[in-house]
Design a protein around this motif. Structure first.
Motif, PDB file in Angstrom:
ATOM      1  N   CYS A 221      -4.312   8.432   1.079  1.00 23.68           N
ATOM      2  CA  CYS A 221      -3.604   7.377   0.321  1.00 23.68           C
ATOM      3  C   CYS A 221      -3.405   7.828  -1.122  1.00 23.68           C
ATOM      4  O   CYS A 221      -4.302   8.408  -1.741  1.00 23.68           O
ATOM      5  CB  CYS A 221      -4.418   6.083   0.372  1.00 23.68           C
ATOM      6  SG  CYS A 221      -3.777   4.766  -0.673  1.00 23.68           S
ATOM      7  N   ILE A 222      -2.221   7.574  -1.648  1.00 23.26           N
ATOM      8  CA  ILE A 222      -1.955   7.963  -3.044  1.00 23.26           C
ATOM      9  C   ILE A 222      -1.815   6.726  -3.948  1.00 23.26           C
ATOM     10  O   ILE A 222      -1.288   6.802  -5.054  1.00 23.26           O
ATOM     11  CB  ILE A 222      -0.689   8.849  -3.153  1.00 23.26           C
ATOM     12  CG1 ILE A 222       0.515   8.161  -2.484  1.00 23.26           C
ATOM     13  CG2 ILE A 222      -0.932  10.234  -2.556  1.00 23.26           C
ATOM     14  CD1 ILE A 222       1.845   8.863  -2.727  1.00 23.26           C
ATOM     15  N   SER A 223      -2.267   5.594  -3.449  1.00 25.63           N
ATOM     16  CA  SER A 223      -2.261   4.336  -4.228  1.00 25.63           C
ATOM     17  C   SER A 223      -0.884   3.994  -4.787  1.00 25.63           C
ATOM     18  O   SER A 223      -0.754   3.481  -5.896  1.00 25.63           O
ATOM     19  CB  SER A 223      -3.279   4.404  -5.377  1.00 25.63           C
ATOM     20  OG  SER A 223      -4.562   4.631  -4.886  1.00 25.63           O
ATOM     21  N   CYS A 224       0.154   4.263  -3.983  1.00 24.87           N
ATOM     22  CA  CYS A 224       1.519   3.996  -4.474  1.00 24.87           C
ATOM     23  C   CYS A 224       1.857   2.506  -4.441  1.00 24.87           C
ATOM     24  O   CYS A 224       2.808   2.072  -5.070  1.00 24.87           O
ATOM     25  CB  CYS A 224       2.532   4.765  -3.633  1.00 24.87           C
ATOM     26  SG  CYS A 224       2.685   4.121  -1.951  1.00 24.87           S
ATOM     27  N   LYS A 225       1.116   1.725  -3.678  1.00 27.65           N
ATOM     28  CA  LYS A 225       1.252   0.254  -3.575  1.00 27.65           C
ATOM     29  C   LYS A 225       2.445  -0.212  -2.719  1.00 27.65           C
ATOM     30  O   LYS A 225       2.704  -1.408  -2.622  1.00 27.65           O
ATOM     31  CB  LYS A 225       1.359  -0.412  -4.950  1.00 27.65           C
ATOM     32  CG  LYS A 225       0.309   0.011  -5.957  1.00 27.65           C
ATOM     33  CD  LYS A 225       0.565  -0.658  -7.286  1.00 27.65           C
ATOM     34  CE  LYS A 225      -0.292  -0.081  -8.383  1.00 27.65           C
ATOM     35  NZ  LYS A 225       0.043  -0.560  -9.699  1.00 27.65           N
ATOM     36  N   ILE A 226       3.178   0.730  -2.133  1.00 23.93           N
ATOM     37  CA  ILE A 226       4.366   0.322  -1.376  1.00 23.93           C
ATOM     38  C   ILE A 226       3.997  -0.645  -0.250  1.00 23.93           C
ATOM     39  O   ILE A 226       4.676  -1.646  -0.014  1.00 23.93           O
ATOM     40  CB  ILE A 226       5.102   1.563  -0.803  1.00 23.93           C
ATOM     41  CG1 ILE A 226       5.834   2.276  -1.925  1.00 23.93           C
ATOM     42  CG2 ILE A 226       6.108   1.164   0.278  1.00 23.93           C
ATOM     43  CD1 ILE A 226       6.529   3.554  -1.500  1.00 23.93           C
ATOM     44  N   CYS A 227       2.894  -0.334   0.451  1.00 25.77           N
ATOM     45  CA  CYS A 227       2.505  -1.185   1.588  1.00 25.77           C
ATOM     46  C   CYS A 227       2.368  -2.646   1.167  1.00 25.77           C
ATOM     47  O   CYS A 227       2.789  -3.551   1.883  1.00 25.77           O
ATOM     48  CB  CYS A 227       1.212  -0.682   2.226  1.00 25.77           C
ATOM     49  SG  CYS A 227      -0.112  -0.356   1.072  1.00 25.77           S
ATOM     50  N   GLN A 258      -3.903  -2.380  -4.191  1.00 27.35           N
ATOM     51  CA  GLN A 258      -4.004  -0.917  -4.092  1.00 27.35           C
ATOM     52  C   GLN A 258      -3.987  -0.247  -5.466  1.00 27.35           C
ATOM     53  O   GLN A 258      -4.142   0.967  -5.585  1.00 27.35           O
ATOM     54  CB  GLN A 258      -2.868  -0.363  -3.225  1.00 27.35           C
ATOM     55  CG  GLN A 258      -2.889  -0.896  -1.806  1.00 27.35           C
ATOM     56  CD  GLN A 258      -4.246  -0.754  -1.145  1.00 27.35           C
ATOM     57  OE1 GLN A 258      -4.694   0.346  -0.867  1.00 27.35           O
ATOM     58  NE2 GLN A 258      -4.938  -1.859  -0.940  1.00 27.35           N
ATOM     59  N   TRP A 279      -8.131   0.080   0.095  1.00 25.61           N
ATOM     60  CA  TRP A 279      -7.396  -0.055   1.361  1.00 25.61           C
ATOM     61  C   TRP A 279      -8.133  -1.001   2.308  1.00 25.61           C
ATOM     62  O   TRP A 279      -7.524  -1.781   3.027  1.00 25.61           O
ATOM     63  CB  TRP A 279      -7.156   1.303   2.026  1.00 25.61           C
ATOM     64  CG  TRP A 279      -6.012   1.197   3.004  1.00 25.61           C
ATOM     65  CD1 TRP A 279      -4.687   1.349   2.722  1.00 25.61           C
ATOM     66  CD2 TRP A 279      -6.098   0.835   4.395  1.00 25.61           C
ATOM     67  NE1 TRP A 279      -3.934   1.109   3.853  1.00 25.61           N
ATOM     68  CE2 TRP A 279      -4.776   0.789   4.908  1.00 25.61           C
ATOM     69  CE3 TRP A 279      -7.149   0.534   5.254  1.00 25.61           C
ATOM     70  CZ2 TRP A 279      -4.477   0.485   6.226  1.00 25.61           C
ATOM     71  CZ3 TRP A 279      -6.847   0.214   6.583  1.00 25.61           C
ATOM     72  CH2 TRP A 279      -5.524   0.198   7.051  1.00 25.61           C
ATOM     73  N   CYS A 310       5.005   3.962   4.316  1.00 25.31           N
ATOM     74  CA  CYS A 310       3.885   4.676   3.689  1.00 25.31           C
ATOM     75  C   CYS A 310       4.242   6.158   3.563  1.00 25.31           C
ATOM     76  O   CYS A 310       4.530   6.816   4.573  1.00 25.31           O
ATOM     77  CB  CYS A 310       2.610   4.512   4.510  1.00 25.31           C
ATOM     78  SG  CYS A 310       1.236   5.473   3.835  1.00 25.31           S
ATOM     79  N   PRO A 311       4.234   6.707   2.347  1.00 25.89           N
ATOM     80  CA  PRO A 311       4.645   8.096   2.187  1.00 25.89           C
ATOM     81  C   PRO A 311       3.680   9.101   2.805  1.00 25.89           C
ATOM     82  O   PRO A 311       4.032  10.270   2.992  1.00 25.89           O
ATOM     83  CB  PRO A 311       4.719   8.280   0.661  1.00 25.89           C
ATOM     84  CG  PRO A 311       3.898   7.194   0.093  1.00 25.89           C
ATOM     85  CD  PRO A 311       3.910   6.067   1.066  1.00 25.89           C
ATOM     86  N   VAL A 312       2.451   8.670   3.139  1.00 26.10           N
ATOM     87  CA  VAL A 312       1.494   9.608   3.737  1.00 26.10           C
ATOM     88  C   VAL A 312       1.113   9.193   5.172  1.00 26.10           C
ATOM     89  O   VAL A 312       0.097   9.646   5.704  1.00 26.10           O
ATOM     90  CB  VAL A 312       0.235   9.763   2.849  1.00 26.10           C
ATOM     91  CG1 VAL A 312       0.589  10.373   1.505  1.00 26.10           C
ATOM     92  CG2 VAL A 312      -0.460   8.425   2.635  1.00 26.10           C
ATOM     93  N   ILE A 314      -0.043   6.491   6.686  1.00 20.27           N
ATOM     94  CA  ILE A 314      -1.198   5.681   7.113  1.00 20.27           C
ATOM     95  C   ILE A 314      -0.649   4.555   7.984  1.00 20.27           C
ATOM     96  O   ILE A 314       0.311   3.881   7.617  1.00 20.27           O
ATOM     97  CB  ILE A 314      -1.981   5.165   5.889  1.00 20.27           C
ATOM     98  CG1 ILE A 314      -2.652   6.359   5.200  1.00 20.27           C
ATOM     99  CG2 ILE A 314      -3.005   4.103   6.292  1.00 20.27           C
ATOM    100  CD1 ILE A 314      -3.381   6.057   3.927  1.00 20.27           C
TER     101      ILE A 314
HETATM  102  S1  SF4 Z   1       1.805   2.850   1.195  1.00 20.92           S
HETATM  103 FE1  SF4 Z   1       0.306   4.338   1.987  1.00 20.92          FE
HETATM  104  S2  SF4 Z   1      -0.102   5.708   0.235  1.00 20.92           S
HETATM  105 FE2  SF4 Z   1       0.897   3.889  -0.596  1.00 20.92          FE
HETATM  106  S3  SF4 Z   1      -0.848   2.566  -1.212  1.00 20.92           S
HETATM  107 FE3  SF4 Z   1      -0.251   1.967   0.875  1.00 20.92          FE
HETATM  108  S4  SF4 Z   1      -1.603   3.147   2.225  1.00 20.92           S
HETATM  109 FE4  SF4 Z   1      -1.681   4.122   0.190  1.00 20.92          FE
END
Ligand code: SF4
Ligand code: SF4
Length: 329
Positions: A221-227, A258, A279, A310-312, A314
């Motif tokens: 997770c990169i804590s981007c907050k998109i989710c 996040q 998370w 999610c860019p990674v 998850i």
């Molecule tokens: S979208 Fe993915 S990377 Fe971004 S905060 Fe949520 S779990 Fe982390």
């Protein structure tokens, strides 16, 4: 059941536009978003779902709560004008269900006044998802592509027009004047989605809070907050004051659990200083804390926006499946 032809539906929508602000999914720079429309021709009839859920129309990204202005040394308090009566057309059943969950939180005591004022002015006309596909998982979590929870009217596209199902009195009133025809035909059933069981997840969560699984799962997770920003059931916000000369405006804007500093308290202590803790909060709020407070209802509608964006990569579905199988404690 009633049915309405596409031409009659367009006439009804045009008539609504004279009396209401009508919001619908439109194509904006390659993405579908809910926007005010002035003609049915602007509607993206074949959209899958909006990137940003329609919660933003009731719980805006940023909103003014009040303004305080000094006039001749005397403070004057002004509340913002809340928008006119609005009809949201074309929202998907998962997003309507999510609005019902926001209602439970914002309209229960203590009532959130700005939300309540805006919500009272909104009527929701949903569209059945006629071709849902994975990663959507609404059917695994109590919803359906043709579900009616949270809606005032549900419409389902068929060969000869749209099947119309009023759900509430507000929805019936909205349909007054629509050129509906009775039919013996029935709306097409959406194709089935892959279903997995979410039963018992809430009960399992207290015992696995300290499992090493969580750290492994969210390592990337990169804590981007998109989710959280795109989730239709997330509703965290921050409140800030903006000063402009003698005027101070209090604003509320979306926030995210996040964010690294979201939970930091006076004195600097941060109870959720790690990505894992943050998370877990996202997941536990939806699958344990909200159900504990609101009669067992899980605050996730399976829209899969968090999975898609999610860019990674998850994937909340993976977590549900792992939990079902049992996590190490
Ligand atoms: S979208 Fe993915 S990377 Fe971004 S905060 Fe949520 S779990 Fe982390
Ligand atoms: S699938 Fe993800 S984005 Fe959609 S409601 Fe559940 S947690 Fe929120």
């Amino acid at each position: 059941m009633d049915i309405i032809s596409k031409e009659s539906l367009n006439r009804w929508l045009t008539d609504l536009m004279a009396r209401y602000q009508v919001m619908a999914p439109v194509l904006v720079e390659g993405d579908h978003l809910f926007r005010p429309i002035s003609s049915p021709d602007e509607i993206a009839w074949d959209y899958y779902n909006a990137v940003v859920p329609p919660k933003e129309l009731i719980f805006p990204l940023t909103e003014s709560l009040f303004t305080l202005e000094y006039q001749n040394g005397v403070p004057q308090f002004q509340e913002p004008v809340i928008d006119r009566d609005t009809v949201i057309v074309g929202l998907r059943p998962c997003d309507a269900r999510a609005i019902a969950m926001l209602d439970a939180s914002f309209l229960n005591d203590p009532v959130d006044t700005p939300y309540a004022r805006r919500r009272a002015l909104v009527t929701l006309v949903g569209w059945t998802c006629v071709s849902p596909e994975a990663p959507c998982f609404c059917t695994s979590i109590g919803g359906a592509p043709n579900g009616t929870e949270g809606l005032d009217v549900l419409m389902t596209e068929g060969i000869d027009g749209f099947f119309v199902r009023p759900v509430t009195e507000k929805g019936k009133a909205l349909l007054t004047g629509a050129e509906l025809k009775q039919t013996d035909a029935t709306p097409p059933e959406p194709p089935p989605l892959p279903v997995f069981s979410t039963e018992g997840i809430t009960e399992k969560l207290p015992d696995v809070f300290l499992s090493p699984y969580w750290q492994e799962q969210v390592e990337s997770c990169i804590s981007c907050k998109i989710c959280t920003f795109l989730c239709p059931t997330c509703y965290c916000f921050d409140v800030r004051d903006r000063r402009d000369g003698e005027s101070i405006e209090r604003l509320r804007c979306w926030d995210s659990c996040q964010g690294a500093h979201f939970s930091r308290i006076a004195g600097g202590y941060n109870p959720r200083a790690t990505k894992t803790a943050r998370w877990k909060q996202f997941f536990y709020h939806k699958y344990l804390y909200y159900p504990e407070r609101f009669g067992g209802v899980i605050a996730c509608v399976g829209c899969a926006r968090c999975v898609r964006k999610c860019p990674v990569n998850i994937d909340i579905r993976e977590v549900i499946r792992d939990l079902k199988e049992g996590l190490p404690v």
